[in-house]
Design a protein around this motif. Structure first.
Motif, PDB file in Angstrom:
ATOM      1  N   THR A 198      -2.515   6.331  -6.103  1.00 20.26           N
ATOM      2  CA  THR A 198      -1.434   7.091  -6.737  1.00 20.26           C
ATOM      3  C   THR A 198      -1.973   8.014  -7.812  1.00 20.26           C
ATOM      4  N   THR A 201      -5.444  -0.068  -4.011  1.00 23.38           N
ATOM      5  CA  THR A 201      -4.462   0.724  -3.270  1.00 23.38           C
ATOM      6  C   THR A 201      -3.558   1.479  -4.225  1.00 23.38           C
ATOM      7  N   SER A 202      -3.170   0.828  -5.315  1.00 24.08           N
ATOM      8  CA  SER A 202      -2.296   1.464  -6.298  1.00 24.08           C
ATOM      9  C   SER A 202      -2.979   2.632  -6.999  1.00 24.08           C
ATOM     10  N   LYS A 214      -0.127   9.834   2.024  1.00 25.92           N
ATOM     11  CA  LYS A 214       1.038  10.185   1.213  1.00 25.92           C
ATOM     12  C   LYS A 214       0.646  10.996  -0.021  1.00 25.92           C
ATOM     13  N   HIS A 215      -0.456  10.580  -0.655  1.00 28.38           N
ATOM     14  CA  HIS A 215      -0.883  11.249  -1.885  1.00 28.38           C
ATOM     15  C   HIS A 215      -1.899  12.370  -1.632  1.00 28.38           C
ATOM     16  N   SER A 264      -1.841   0.208   5.295  1.00 27.00           N
ATOM     17  CA  SER A 264      -1.240   0.552   4.014  1.00 27.00           C
ATOM     18  C   SER A 264      -2.122   1.518   3.225  1.00 27.00           C
ATOM     19  N   THR A 289       4.223   2.213  -8.311  1.00 27.53           N
ATOM     20  CA  THR A 289       5.370   2.802  -7.630  1.00 27.53           C
ATOM     21  C   THR A 289       6.038   3.848  -8.509  1.00 27.53           C
ATOM     22  N   THR A 303      -1.162   5.349   2.271  1.00 24.85           N
ATOM     23  CA  THR A 303      -1.106   5.763   0.870  1.00 24.85           C
ATOM     24  C   THR A 303      -2.027   6.955   0.616  1.00 24.85           C
ATOM     25  N   GLY A 361       0.766  -1.221   0.000  1.00 25.83           N
ATOM     26  CA  GLY A 361       0.000   0.000   0.000  1.00 25.83           C
ATOM     27  C   GLY A 361       0.793   1.263   0.000  1.00 25.83           C
ATOM     28  N   SER A 362       1.822   1.347   0.817  1.00 25.74           N
ATOM     29  CA  SER A 362       2.523   2.617   0.950  1.00 25.74           C
ATOM     30  C   SER A 362       3.263   2.989  -0.305  1.00 25.74           C
ATOM     31  N   LEU A 363       3.759   1.968  -1.030  1.00 27.17           N
ATOM     32  CA  LEU A 363       4.469   2.188  -2.287  1.00 27.17           C
ATOM     33  C   LEU A 363       5.711   3.041  -2.122  1.00 27.17           C
TER      34      LEU A 363
END
Length: 290
Positions: A207, A203-204, A255-256, A248, A176, A252, A18-20
């Motif tokens: 991004t 999860t991706s 983070k984004h 995760s 990623t 994420t 998840g965090s990538l």
């Protein structure tokens, strides 16, 4: 050669899903479980000695030497000026190796360099006949620095692989590196029959801030924990895996800086039975205020 359940479980358990942003090499070394390594070599050898052993026609445990080399590279023991020599020699050893374990750890070693000189061999690894070598190659590509020059169309093809472990790894590698052309193909995997692939896709897609991922992200965040005392069939995910998956997703989203799921995150903060998840949800809400 099929990928053992340990490897599939390792991907899901690791924050990589998840965090990538967690170094993907962590997943690589988790995959050592596959090969049953229980102790390190007791003798110290230089990286040039290890390369010589990998290339030797008589040395038996070439894969162990390749593993030791990957450790040395990860600990920054290889001078940058020797990278071209190292890549050339390991590429030749890869081509001449009939043992998939050796090829896999050669890929791991070159991936640990995090240098574009290794990309041609990592590219070749995507076509290796061994499933684990392919997996190592995808993880190594994912762990390369952002902005690398790579033919992402080759990795996009892996999204259609029969093996779920390869689809999942490819999703995470493409996200990623935030490959623009990967967004639509990853979105299509929201309907993948394998739950871990579906969750990796959702999860991706954070991004890309893709709203189509919201239903699956909600499913993840509101997932209930299995009752260990209940006499039912084993759940698809155990409590720790569910916890890691929720953390995760929250990491994420944070983070984004995507507040699209704030209503669900609020529910998690107020009612999740796992204190670490509830605390993380509160932290994310504080940082994701619209």
């Amino acid at each position: 050669m099929s990928t053992p359940p340990q490897t599939q479980k390792k991907i899901l358990e690791n924050p990589f899903i998840g965090s990538l942003v967690v170094p993907i090499a962590i997943v690589l070394f988790g995959a050592l479980i596959i090969f049953g390594i229980t102790k390190m070599l007791s003798t110290e050898r230089s990286y040039k000695d290890l390369v010589s052993e990998i290339q030797s026609k008589t040395f038996g445990n070439k894969w162990v030497a390749a593993y030791e080399l990957s450790k040395q590279i990860n600990s920054a023991q290889i001078p940058v000026e020797d990278y071209p020599w190292l890549v050339a020699n390991l590429s030749e050893a890869y081509k001449n190796s009939i043992d998939p374990r050796t090829r896999g750890f050669i890929i791991a070693a070159l991936g640990a360099l995090k240098n574009e000189l290794a990309l041609p061999l990592l590219d070749s690894g995507l076509n290796d006949p061994d499933l684990d070598v392919k997996f190592h190659s995808i993880v190594a590509i994912a762990n390369m620095p952002k902005g690398i020059s790579f033919d992402w169309a080759k990795l996009l093809l892996v999204l259609n692989a029969q093996e779920a472990i390869l689809r999942q790894a490819a999703v995470l590698a493409l996200a990623t590196h935030a490959v623009p052309m990967a967004q639509a193909p990853i979105r299509s995997l929201l309907n993948d029959p394998v739950s871990t692939v579906k969750y990796a896709a959702a999860t991706s897609l954070i991004t890309y801030q893709d709203v189509s991922a919201k239903p699956v992200l909600k499913e993840i965040l509101l997932m209930t924990y299995p009752d260990a005392k209940a006499r039912v069939l084993p759940p698809a995910l155990d409590a720790q895996q569910i916890t890691d998956l929720k953390l995760s997703v929250l990491s994420t989203l944070q983070k984004h800086n995507w507040p699209e799921m704030n209503d669900v995150i609020l529910e998690v903060a107020n009612s999740d039975l796992n204190n670490s998840v509830a605390t993380k949800a509160k932290e994310a809400l504080n940082l994701l205020k619209k």
